[in-house]
Design a protein around this motif. Structure first.
Motif, PDB file in Angstrom:
ATOM      1  N   UNK A  19      44.389  22.872 -43.611  1.00 27.38           N
ATOM      2  CA  UNK A  19      45.436  21.864 -43.800  1.00 27.38           C
ATOM      3  C   UNK A  19      46.004  21.466 -42.446  1.00 27.38           C
ATOM      4  N   UNK A  20      46.180  20.177 -42.246  1.00 26.43           N
ATOM      5  CA  UNK A  20      46.895  19.671 -41.075  1.00 26.43           C
ATOM      6  C   UNK A  20      48.275  19.248 -41.546  1.00 26.43           C
ATOM      7  N   UNK A  21      49.305  19.849 -40.989  1.00 31.05           N
ATOM      8  CA  UNK A  21      50.673  19.565 -41.400  1.00 31.05           C
ATOM      9  C   UNK A  21      51.472  19.245 -40.148  1.00 31.05           C
ATOM     10  N   UNK A  22      51.957  18.012 -40.048  1.00 31.90           N
ATOM     11  CA  UNK A  22      52.589  17.617 -38.797  1.00 31.90           C
ATOM     12  C   UNK A  22      53.568  16.470 -38.991  1.00 31.90           C
ATOM     13  N   UNK A  23      54.445  16.343 -38.019  1.00 35.81           N
ATOM     14  CA  UNK A  23      55.359  15.212 -37.930  1.00 35.81           C
ATOM     15  C   UNK A  23      55.174  14.610 -36.539  1.00 35.81           C
ATOM     16  N   UNK A  24      54.391  13.549 -36.425  1.00 33.01           N
ATOM     17  CA  UNK A  24      54.072  12.993 -35.108  1.00 33.01           C
ATOM     18  C   UNK A  24      55.245  12.218 -34.532  1.00 33.01           C
ATOM     19  N   UNK A  25      55.207  11.896 -33.256  1.00 31.60           N
ATOM     20  CA  UNK A  25      56.186  10.946 -32.711  1.00 31.60           C
ATOM     21  C   UNK A  25      56.114   9.646 -33.502  1.00 31.60           C
ATOM     22  N   UNK A  26      57.267   9.082 -33.833  1.00 27.57           N
ATOM     23  CA  UNK A  26      57.316   7.903 -34.693  1.00 27.57           C
ATOM     24  C   UNK A  26      57.195   6.585 -33.930  1.00 27.57           C
ATOM     25  N   UNK A  66      59.383   9.826 -45.438  1.00 32.85           N
ATOM     26  CA  UNK A  66      58.146   9.866 -46.204  1.00 32.85           C
ATOM     27  C   UNK A  66      57.229  10.974 -45.695  1.00 32.85           C
ATOM     28  N   UNK A  67      56.606  11.663 -46.632  1.00 26.52           N
ATOM     29  CA  UNK A  67      55.573  12.637 -46.302  1.00 26.52           C
ATOM     30  C   UNK A  67      54.312  12.197 -47.033  1.00 26.52           C
ATOM     31  N   UNK A  68      53.331  11.742 -46.277  1.00 25.10           N
ATOM     32  CA  UNK A  68      52.092  11.226 -46.867  1.00 25.10           C
ATOM     33  C   UNK A  68      51.076  12.357 -47.024  1.00 25.10           C
ATOM     34  N   UNK A  92      40.451  10.403 -36.431  1.00 27.90           N
ATOM     35  CA  UNK A  92      39.008  10.617 -36.318  1.00 27.90           C
ATOM     36  C   UNK A  92      38.697  12.044 -35.874  1.00 27.90           C
ATOM     37  N   UNK A  93      39.574  12.620 -35.057  1.00 25.18           N
ATOM     38  CA  UNK A  93      39.418  14.023 -34.667  1.00 25.18           C
ATOM     39  C   UNK A  93      39.785  14.950 -35.823  1.00 25.18           C
ATOM     40  N   UNK A  94      40.808  14.579 -36.582  1.00 23.81           N
ATOM     41  CA  UNK A  94      41.153  15.361 -37.775  1.00 23.81           C
ATOM     42  C   UNK A  94      39.936  15.511 -38.681  1.00 23.81           C
ATOM     43  N   UNK A  95      39.192  14.443 -38.835  1.00 23.72           N
ATOM     44  CA  UNK A  95      38.035  14.437 -39.726  1.00 23.72           C
ATOM     45  C   UNK A  95      36.991  15.476 -39.307  1.00 23.72           C
ATOM     46  N   UNK A  96      36.916  15.762 -38.016  1.00 26.42           N
ATOM     47  CA  UNK A  96      35.919  16.715 -37.509  1.00 26.42           C
ATOM     48  C   UNK A  96      36.326  18.165 -37.738  1.00 26.42           C
ATOM     49  N   UNK A  97      37.626  18.440 -37.740  1.00 30.48           N
ATOM     50  CA  UNK A  97      38.062  19.842 -37.811  1.00 30.48           C
ATOM     51  C   UNK A  97      38.547  20.249 -39.204  1.00 30.48           C
ATOM     52  N   UNK A  98      38.841  19.281 -40.073  1.00 31.63           N
ATOM     53  CA  UNK A  98      39.374  19.588 -41.401  1.00 31.63           C
ATOM     54  C   UNK A  98      38.253  20.004 -42.351  1.00 31.63           C
ATOM     55  N   UNK A  99      38.461  21.098 -43.071  1.00 30.76           N
ATOM     56  CA  UNK A  99      37.474  21.582 -44.022  1.00 30.76           C
ATOM     57  C   UNK A  99      37.272  20.604 -45.180  1.00 30.76           C
ATOM     58  N   UNK A 100      36.198  20.784 -45.894  1.00 28.88           N
ATOM     59  CA  UNK A 100      35.962  20.013 -47.116  1.00 28.88           C
ATOM     60  C   UNK A 100      37.107  20.256 -48.096  1.00 28.88           C
ATOM     61  N   UNK A 101      37.652  19.183 -48.646  1.00 30.49           N
ATOM     62  CA  UNK A 101      38.778  19.217 -49.582  1.00 30.49           C
ATOM     63  C   UNK A 101      40.086  19.690 -48.955  1.00 30.49           C
ATOM     64  N   UNK A 102      40.116  19.739 -47.630  1.00 34.15           N
ATOM     65  CA  UNK A 102      41.376  19.996 -46.950  1.00 34.15           C
ATOM     66  C   UNK A 102      42.229  18.732 -46.947  1.00 34.15           C
ATOM     67  N   UNK A 103      43.518  18.883 -46.621  1.00 37.80           N
ATOM     68  CA  UNK A 103      44.397  17.716 -46.629  1.00 37.80           C
ATOM     69  C   UNK A 103      45.224  17.632 -45.358  1.00 37.80           C
ATOM     70  N   UNK A 104      45.746  16.436 -45.141  1.00 42.18           N
ATOM     71  CA  UNK A 104      46.669  16.173 -44.044  1.00 42.18           C
ATOM     72  C   UNK A 104      48.032  15.871 -44.658  1.00 42.18           C
ATOM     73  N   UNK A 105      49.048  16.607 -44.234  1.00 44.96           N
ATOM     74  CA  UNK A 105      50.422  16.363 -44.668  1.00 44.96           C
ATOM     75  C   UNK A 105      51.138  15.740 -43.485  1.00 44.96           C
ATOM     76  N   UNK A 106      51.468  14.462 -43.602  1.00 46.02           N
ATOM     77  CA  UNK A 106      51.862  13.645 -42.450  1.00 46.02           C
ATOM     78  C   UNK A 106      53.242  13.047 -42.674  1.00 46.02           C
TER      79      UNK A 106
END
Length: 259
Positions: free
Chosen positions: A25-32, A139-141, A71-85
């Protein structure tokens, strides 16, 4: 790459070093990108949020920067993993957040699976505009790969099973109430909320899995992961933030050993 460590570097460099499909899982709050236009990193001003990052990009610069990261997230995230953004907008630039989400859908392997409303107990300052409301939510996408929209991981509990064997799941609402942050500090005034992160982890991450925060800031995601028995990896450009985060983590661990 070591688990439970914050790397003082650009997140793209961290992900370059990771094994492919390593992260659950990628869970982050980036600079807005909501600092006031005209501010600069060289200016010691309240209008500049970060000491090592340009938060005054043009719309196109910010969108392209985001797409590169996804695009980098796509390389490191497991199958059926999610991004919480966690993403928001400013009164001066109300459209950018929506453009970013649209471009993620249009130009990457990802799509929006859910949108969670984060309701805060308070907000400051109040909006003095004659026609704009004071925002008390963010918002948390919940983002997954387009081909995994029906299979991405979620920890919804089964409430019953029908005679035909169909699983009926407990009802969960896309509305979470959590504090604005973990309290004011001299490093960063708009920190993340440990309570929010813990609730998100409980929804989407299993024990001992790996959470990656590409913008870990003052270490909130790390603290939440420790509390929920989850592994973490963090990236952070600012040396000051990394030092502050490591002190927070050590203080938290020392408090745990006292009980």
């Amino acid at each position: 790459m070591k688990l439970n460590k914050i790397y003082n570097e650009n997140c793209l460099d961290t992900m370059q070093k990771m094994e492919q499909k390593k992260i659950d899982c990628i869970l982050t709050s980036p600079p807005y990108n909501t600092s006031r236009k005209g501010s600069s990193l060289k200016k010691a001003s309240a209008s500049v949020r970060y000491d090592e990052f340009n938060d005054c990009k043009t719309d196109n610069e910010y969108i392209n920067w985001t797409l590169n990261i996804f695009n980098s997230y796509n390389k490191v995230l497991k199958e059926n993993g999610i991004i919480i953004y966690n993403l928001s907008y400013s009164s001066e630039n109300t459209h950018l957040m929506w453009l970013v989400i649209s471009e993620i859908i249009n130009k990457t392997q990802f799509t929006i699976a859910d949108c969670i409303i984060w309701k805060k107990p308070t907000t400051t300052p109040n909006n003095t505009s004659p026609n704009k409301l004071t925002r008390i939510i963010e918002y948390v996408f919940i983002i997954c790969r387009k081909n995994e929209i029906d299979s991405f991981q979620c920890n919804k509990e089964i409430s019953s099973i029908t005679k035909s064997g169909q699983k009926i799941y407990k009802n969960y609402f896309n509305f979470i109430e959590a504090p604005n942050n973990d309290g004011s500090n001299n490093i960063h005034k708009a920190t993340f909320s440990t309570d929010l992160v813990r609730k998100l982890i409980k929804l989407y991450v299993k024990k001992n899995e790996i959470v990656y925060d590409s913008f870990i800031g003052t270490g909130t995601t790390a603290i939440a992961c420790i509390m929920e028995d989850v592994n973490y990896i963090g990236s952070e450009l600012s040396r000051r933030y990394v030092d502050y985060s490591n002190k927070r983590i050590e203080q938290h661990k020392s408090q745990l050993t006292m009980f």
